[in-house]
Design a protein around this motif. Structure first.
Motif, mmCIF file in Angstrom:
data_model
loop_
_atom_site.group_PDB
_atom_site.id
_atom_site.type_symbol
_atom_site.label_atom_id
_atom_site.label_comp_id
_atom_site.label_asym_id
_atom_site.label_seq_id
_atom_site.Cartn_x
_atom_site.Cartn_y
_atom_site.Cartn_z
ATOM 1 N N ASP A 174 0.807 -1.214 0.000
ATOM 2 C CA ASP A 174 0.000 0.000 0.000
ATOM 3 C C ASP A 174 0.843 1.268 0.000
ATOM 4 O OD1 ASP A 174 -1.126 -0.746 3.392
ATOM 5 O OD2 ASP A 174 0.861 -0.334 2.627
ATOM 6 N N SER A 175 1.954 1.221 -0.723
ATOM 7 C CA SER A 175 2.755 2.436 -0.911
ATOM 8 C C SER A 175 3.305 2.453 -2.327
ATOM 9 C CB SER A 175 3.881 2.530 0.118
ATOM 10 O OG SER A 175 4.883 1.603 -0.166
ATOM 11 N N ALA A 176 3.824 3.572 -2.724
ATOM 12 C CA ALA A 176 4.355 3.731 -4.085
ATOM 13 C C ALA A 176 5.563 2.840 -4.311
ATOM 14 C CB ALA A 176 4.743 5.187 -4.309
ATOM 15 N N ILE A 177 5.763 2.451 -5.567
ATOM 16 C CA ILE A 177 6.950 1.694 -5.953
ATOM 17 C C ILE A 177 7.942 2.693 -6.542
ATOM 18 C CG2 ILE A 177 7.868 -0.099 -7.465
ATOM 19 C CD1 ILE A 177 5.090 -1.446 -7.278
ATOM 20 N N THR A 178 9.101 2.819 -5.898
ATOM 21 C CA THR A 178 10.116 3.781 -6.285
ATOM 22 C C THR A 178 11.210 3.106 -7.092
ATOM 23 O OG1 THR A 178 9.697 4.939 -4.206
ATOM 24 C CG2 THR A 178 11.712 5.526 -5.386
ATOM 25 N N ASP A 179 11.585 3.698 -8.204
ATOM 26 C CA ASP A 179 12.657 3.168 -9.043
ATOM 27 C C ASP A 179 13.981 3.748 -8.561
ATOM 28 O OD1 ASP A 179 14.432 2.342 -10.981
ATOM 29 O OD2 ASP A 179 13.177 2.936 -12.665
ATOM 30 N N ASN A 180 14.865 2.892 -8.067
ATOM 31 C CA ASN A 180 16.180 3.314 -7.575
ATOM 32 C C ASN A 180 17.292 2.846 -8.508
ATOM 33 O OD1 ASN A 180 15.068 4.577 -5.378
ATOM 34 N ND2 ASN A 180 15.361 2.856 -3.998
ATOM 35 N N TYR A 181 17.025 2.816 -9.800
ATOM 36 C CA TYR A 181 17.973 2.441 -10.858
ATOM 37 C C TYR A 181 18.373 0.974 -10.795
ATOM 38 C CZ TYR A 181 18.015 7.438 -11.472
ATOM 39 O OH TYR A 181 17.623 8.739 -11.661
ATOM 40 N N ALA A 182 19.144 0.557 -9.824
ATOM 41 C CA ALA A 182 19.592 -0.841 -9.756
ATOM 42 C C ALA A 182 18.478 -1.765 -9.269
ATOM 43 C CB ALA A 182 20.791 -0.965 -8.829
ATOM 44 N N TYR A 183 17.558 -1.233 -8.518
ATOM 45 C CA TYR A 183 16.433 -1.991 -7.983
ATOM 46 C C TYR A 183 15.277 -1.028 -7.754
ATOM 47 C CZ TYR A 183 17.890 0.087 -3.579
ATOM 48 O OH TYR A 183 18.226 0.987 -2.608
ATOM 49 N N SER A 184 14.103 -1.580 -7.517
ATOM 50 C CA SER A 184 12.953 -0.761 -7.113
ATOM 51 C C SER A 184 12.667 -1.046 -5.654
ATOM 52 C CB SER A 184 11.736 -1.071 -7.979
ATOM 53 O OG SER A 184 11.974 -0.704 -9.313
ATOM 54 N N TYR A 185 11.880 -0.181 -5.038
ATOM 55 C CA TYR A 185 11.661 -0.253 -3.603
ATOM 56 C C TYR A 185 10.212 0.089 -3.289
ATOM 57 C CZ TYR A 185 12.017 1.177 1.294
ATOM 58 O OH TYR A 185 11.824 1.311 2.645
#
Length: 126
Positions: free
Chosen positions: A43-54
């Motif tokens: 229930d939170s946004a999926i953040t793109d951190n280049y090497a992985y998402s979070y």
């Protein structure tokens, strides 16, 4: 694109057999014998951190209140400790780490006390 329901489904797969009464939404009929049950969601946004998402995955623990209406802290603590001991969980696509965040959510309208456990979730790039 990674979808929250895929993450939730993977987490539920990894928890199946380790947690009784596990759901992906609040059930219409609650378990017998007032057993605690767990609802799994992202229930939170999926953040793109280049090497992985979070993202943050969540487990909502529902524990039936005592007859006098107060929360059953002993049963809540047992459920939290039991669930926390399962993590971290690693799969081919995800790493489910436990954040030390346990959030009391209060009572629902059906006489259950709800506690949320937030789980740090790393998504491996394919």
């Amino acid at each position: 694109m990674v979808k929250p329901e895929e993450i939730s489904s993977e987490l539920m797969t990894k928890l199946t057999g380790k947690i009784d009464f596990l759901y992906n939404e609040i059930p219409i009929t609650v378990p017998v014998n007032d057993s605690p049950f767990v609802v799994c969601s992202v229930d939170s946004a999926i953040t793109d951190n280049y090497a992985y998402s979070y993202t943050i995955s969540s487990l909502y623990i529902f524990v039936k209140n005592l007859a006098n209406g107060t929360h059953n802290s002993k049963k809540i603590n047992i459920a939290i400790d039991s669930i926390s001991s399962i993590f971290p969980i690693k799969s081919n696509n995800y790493l489910f780490n436990t954040l030390p965040t346990v959030i009391p959510m209060g009572n629902d309208s059906k006489g259950y006390n709800v506690t949320k456990i937030q789980i740090e979730t790393f998504i491996y790039k394919q």
